[in-house]
Design an enzyme around this catalytic site. Structure first.
Site, mmCIF file in Angstrom:
data_model
loop_
_atom_site.group_PDB
_atom_site.id
_atom_site.type_symbol
_atom_site.label_atom_id
_atom_site.label_comp_id
_atom_site.label_asym_id
_atom_site.label_seq_id
_atom_site.Cartn_x
_atom_site.Cartn_y
_atom_site.Cartn_z
ATOM 1 N N HIS A 93 26.631 30.347 -9.320
ATOM 2 C CA HIS A 93 25.238 29.969 -9.570
ATOM 3 C C HIS A 93 24.951 28.485 -9.332
ATOM 4 C CE1 HIS A 93 24.581 33.813 -11.724
ATOM 5 N NE2 HIS A 93 25.759 33.598 -12.264
HETATM 6 C C1 BDR Z 1 24.430 29.622 -15.671
HETATM 7 O O1 BDR Z 1 25.009 29.849 -16.954
HETATM 8 C C2 BDR Z 1 26.242 29.214 -17.049
HETATM 9 O O2 BDR Z 1 27.179 30.032 -17.716
HETATM 10 C C3 BDR Z 1 26.668 28.858 -15.653
HETATM 11 O O3 BDR Z 1 27.445 27.684 -15.644
HETATM 12 C C4 BDR Z 1 25.353 28.662 -14.937
HETATM 13 O O4 BDR Z 1 24.891 27.346 -15.096
HETATM 14 C C5 BDR Z 1 24.223 30.960 -15.001
HETATM 15 O O5 BDR Z 1 23.341 31.747 -15.740
#
Ligand code: BDR
Ligand code: CA
Length: 308
Positions: free
Chosen positions: A237
């Site tokens: 992500h």
């Molecule tokens: C986001 O949530 C976190 O766990 C990850 O690092 C990312 O920033 C994804 O939903």
């Protein structure tokens, strides 16, 4: 000219890959890394930020931010990122000294210094940016843009309605979305289309350089988590938000009016995106809805060439 950026982050496995990507780019001038409590508590996100910057071979300022959300108790995600936050990766202890100024002071001072050109990339909950806006209301006119990994139009990964970074501190997100700072929201709608499949990961990490083993382990950890969600491939992500600053053409985006749900029992932390502009309100964000996956993969391959 390079883009002056501050990266606000809660490393975090995908945050770590995002930092490798950011530091490999000749398009970004990284002025500081600021840590926030999110995936794991602040002491660990700060340690990971320091260790990562040192491991990458930079001496960039690392500054500590908020321990937890403005109004609520921090909810972490060790089940995704492991107890340390970096899954199985163990980095050497950093030699970099933590900056004395807090994250919000670093953000403001740098924004003033960059005379309207500073970009902030957020890879965690928006607490630090909200704190900066509360302490320095004029910050809103001094930041060129915030590109955030967070939110979604249609899905949630922490509740059925909410994405993790917004869910953790929806009150902070609300402040940021109402601030008037131009926002690019790189949420789950786009990141879930940026899946990198196992054979592609092999191609990316199948080089022998000083970071390849660590990057490989980080990708493999993303793969494992995605399997839990029945997703084929790894979703990194946070790296997509960084990629969207390096090369904006990597995401397909539309302008929309976005508000944050802070009251809903079932929908707390939802980014409510007015796709059909039924409110007639002016758009306050560019919302990423698609991705050029091939470009994203090529960017990772280019990254690996930088770390010789
Ligand atoms: C986001 O949530 C976190 O766990 C990850 O690092 C990312 O920033 C994804 O939903
Ligand atoms: Ca993150």
């Amino acid at each position: 000219m390079k883009i002056p950026v501050i990266i606000d982050t809660d490393p975090g496995v995908d945050d770590a890959i995002a930092l490798f990507l950011a530091f490999s780019s000749d398009k970004l001038d990284i002025k500081a890394i600021t840590s926030v409590g999110g995936n794991i508590p602040l002491c660990k996100t700060t340690k990971n930020a320091l260790d990562l910057v040192d491991y990458i071979g930079k001496n960039t300022i690392v500054s500590k931010g908020a321990e937890g959300p403005i109004l609520r108790k921090l909810e972490t995600a060790e089940w995704v990122h492991g107890e340390s936050g970096l899954a199985s990766v163990v980095l050497p202890e950093s030699n970099i000294k933590l900056q004395e100024k807090s994250a919000w002071d670093v953000m403001y001072d740098e924004a003033v210094k960059q005379e309207g050109k500073l970009n902030i990339i957020t890879l965690g909950p928006l607490t630090n940016v909200a704190m900066a806006l509360i302490k320095y209301p004029d910050l809103k006119d001094k930041v060129e843009k915030i590109t955030m990994m967070g939110g979604a139009c249609y899905i949630g990964n922490t509740t059925p309605a909410a994405e993790f970074n917004i869910y953790v501190d929806a009150e902070a997100a609300d402040i940021v979305f109402k601030s008037g700072i131009p926002i690019t929201m790189v949420g789950l709608d786009a990141t879930h289309k940026s899946c990198i499949y196992e054979n592609e990961i092999t191609e990316i990490v199948n080089v022998n350089n000083r970071v390849s083993q660590v990057v490989k382990e980080l990708f493999q950890s993303c793969l494992r988590v995605c399997k839990y969600f029945n997703l084929d491939g790894a979703i990194v992500h946070d790296a997509l938000a960084v990629a969207a600053v390096i090369d904006p053409s990597i995401i397909y985006k539309e302008d929309h009016y976005v508000t944050i749900e802070t009251k809903g029992e079932l929908t707390y932390g939802k980014t409510v995106v007015d796709i059909y502009n039924v409110t007639k309100n002016k758009a306050n964000a560019e919302v990423a809805l698609g991705v050029d996956r091939e470009k994203f993969i090529e960017m990772f391959k280019g990254m690996m060439k930088v770390y010789v």
